[in-house]
Design an enzyme around this catalytic site. Structure first.
Site, short mmCIF file in Angstrom:
data_model
loop_
_atom_site.label_atom_id
_atom_site.label_comp_id
_atom_site.label_asym_id
_atom_site.label_seq_id
_atom_site.Cartn_x
_atom_site.Cartn_y
_atom_site.Cartn_z
N GLY A 63 0.59 -1.16 0.01
CA GLY A 63 0.01 0.09 -0.08
C GLY A 63 1.00 1.15 0.09
CG HIS A 111 0.42 -1.32 -15.98
ND1 HIS A 111 0.23 -2.70 -15.39
CD2 HIS A 111 1.72 -1.23 -16.57
CE1 HIS A 111 0.97 -3.25 -15.92
NE2 HIS A 111 2.02 -2.47 -16.74
CG MET A 158 -0.62 -7.47 -6.77
SD MET A 158 -0.04 -6.50 -8.09
CE MET A 158 1.14 -5.46 -7.31
NE ARG A 159 -9.41 -11.63 -7.03
CZ ARG A 159 -9.45 -12.79 -7.19
NH1 ARG A 159 -8.67 -13.43 -6.39
NH2 ARG A 159 -10.38 -13.42 -7.86
CG ASN A 162 -4.71 -1.11 -12.55
OD1 ASN A 162 -4.57 -1.17 -11.41
ND2 ASN A 162 -4.06 -1.52 -13.72
C1 GAR Z 1 1.89 -0.32 -7.03
O1 GAR Z 1 2.50 0.72 -6.68
C2 GAR Z 1 1.99 -0.45 -8.62
O2 GAR Z 1 3.08 0.09 -9.26
C3 GAR Z 1 2.03 -1.96 -8.73
O3 GAR Z 1 2.38 -2.82 -7.77
C4 GAR Z 1 2.50 -1.81 -6.67
C5 GAR Z 1 2.33 -2.20 -5.30
O4 GAR Z 1 2.99 -1.79 -4.51
N1 GAR Z 1 0.67 -2.42 -9.31
C6 GAR Z 1 0.64 -3.31 -10.46
O5 GAR Z 1 1.51 -3.82 -10.81
C7 GAR Z 1 -1.05 -3.63 -10.80
N2 GAR Z 1 -1.02 -4.42 -11.89
P1 GAR Z 1 2.78 -2.20 -2.79
O6 GAR Z 1 3.46 -3.33 -2.41
O7 GAR Z 1 3.56 -0.86 -2.09
O8 GAR Z 1 1.47 -1.71 -2.85
#
Ligand code: GAR
Length: 372
Positions: free
Chosen positions: A195, A293, A274-275, A291
């Protein structure tokens, strides 16, 4: 037409942040300090950055930040001492802001700045002359610009209580220049892991950067997600919906949809979700689900999280960034809302790239949320 912002201009050290913040408190309007916002982007104090890279690069970053705020913010803005010397900044802010010249006694400002130099907090513009002379020169150059730029002038007591001085300003300024508080948008956030982007959004809201946002629902699909702890206390409802192996994607999404029907968000942000969402979900909520990305789509579509940053480094890219897009049944292919770029440095690692991109994810979501 009501102006969207009130911009405080004035000399270095005049108290634009101190009085601006107090003015925002007294009016109940959100407050932005452009210097603080620039420091957020730079990741270090302005003084250190200017010593390392010079004024020119600093001014470029400042211009970008000023542009963002002039378009997307509604409230009280404190400018940096030299912000409006750049005509582009002035042009951008003038489009939708009323200007107030914050003009306490110059002798008080000067005394304060001379002390700041002794304390090591003052970046000289012209080190070849004594500071007192530099300040007199700068003041002579700038005071008419401030006066000509602003429709109103206020003269607070520099040493007075900021809130009391702000109340006096309210007495002399016409009520018509106060921007209207923006209508609230109900926002849900979904996150699966740490997060980091969610944390940035919470901080942005606390700083008054996204005043039109009410966080109504947080959902995680992972009971171990660090994001859950971060969300608690900041959302009306915090829900954990762990995904069972035998649950189909559509079944899972029915539970999500029920939560959305209950909490009625206007916008749903996937901040590290991630879903993959089912066609059923996308049909009903795809349009209002954004979203983020961590790449400049369509590059690196289909990958997630750090896999994207590894692939970017392996490919020797010079730029990467993030894309905020609406969610559609085709993964990472919904309509782009906005993109933000970052430069890939030679010494970047997955970790450093993730941090840089996540900063842009936060700013990107803020921008998307402020769009009317
Ligand atoms: C998000 O900040 C984003 O860059 C990516 O994962 C990170 C999770 O960070 N999102 C995706 O790849 C969505 N397909 P976090 O572990 O600090 O929450």
């Amino acid at each position: 037409m009501k102006k969207q912002n009130i911009v405080f201009v004035g000399f270095r050290g005049a108290g634009k942040s101190r009085f601006g913040r107090a003015f925002a408190e007294e009016t109940g309007l959100p407050f932005a300090d452009l210097d603080a916002e620039v420091e957020f982007i730079l990741g270090q104090p302005i003084l250190e950055f200017v010593q390392a890279h010079g004024w020119q690069v600093f001014r470029e970053v400042e211009q970008r930040v000023t542009h963002d705020f002039s378009r997307n913010f509604s409230g009280i803005i404190a400018t940096g001492g030299g912000t409006i010397e750049n005509s582009k900044n002035l042009q951008n802010l003038k489009k939708n802001s009323g200007f107030v010249f914050l003009n306490p006694q110059f002798s008080d400002i000067k005394k304060y700045l001379l002390g700041e130099e002794v304390r090591g907090n003052y970046q000289r513009v012209n080190p070849s002359m004594p500071l007192a002379q530099e300040l007199d020169q700068l003041w002579a150059q700038r005071k008419d610009i401030y006066a000509a730029t602003a429709e109103h002038e206020v003269n607070p007591d520099f040493k007075g209580d900021a809130n009391q001085e702000a109340r006096k300003m309210l007495d002399v300024l016409p009520a018509s220049i106060l921007p209207k508080a923006p209508p609230k948008r109900r926002v849900a956030v979904f996150a699966s892991r740490n997060g980091s982007t969610l944390q940035g959004l919470i901080e942005a809201q606390e700083k008054g950067r996204i005043p039109n946002v009410e966080f109504v629902l947080f959902v995680s699909d992972n009971e171990k997600a660090g994001a859950i702890k971060k969300a608690k206390g900041h959302f009306t409802a915090v829900e954990v919906l762990p995904a069972e192996k035998e649950t189909s994607r559509e079944e899972y999404d029915r539970a999500l949809i029920n939560l959305l029907r209950e909490h009625k968000p206007d916008l749903i942000l996937l901040a590290g979700w991630m879903r993959i969402l089912s066609p059923l979900y996308c049909e009903q909520f795809g349009e209002q689900t954004y979203n983020v990305h961590p790449s400049l789509l369509p590059e690196y579509a289909g990958l997630m999280g750090d896999d994207v940053h590894s692939a970017v480094l392996d490919a020797g890219e010079k730029y990467t960034g993030c894309t905020i897009h609406r969610v559609s049944a085709d993964v990472d292919a919904g309509e782009t809302v906005l993109q933000r770029k970052v430069i890939v440095d030679d010494n970047d690692t997955v970790e450093s790239l993730r941090k840089k991109v996540q900063k842009q994810e936060i700013l990107g979501f803020c921008e998307a949320l402020e769009r009317r």
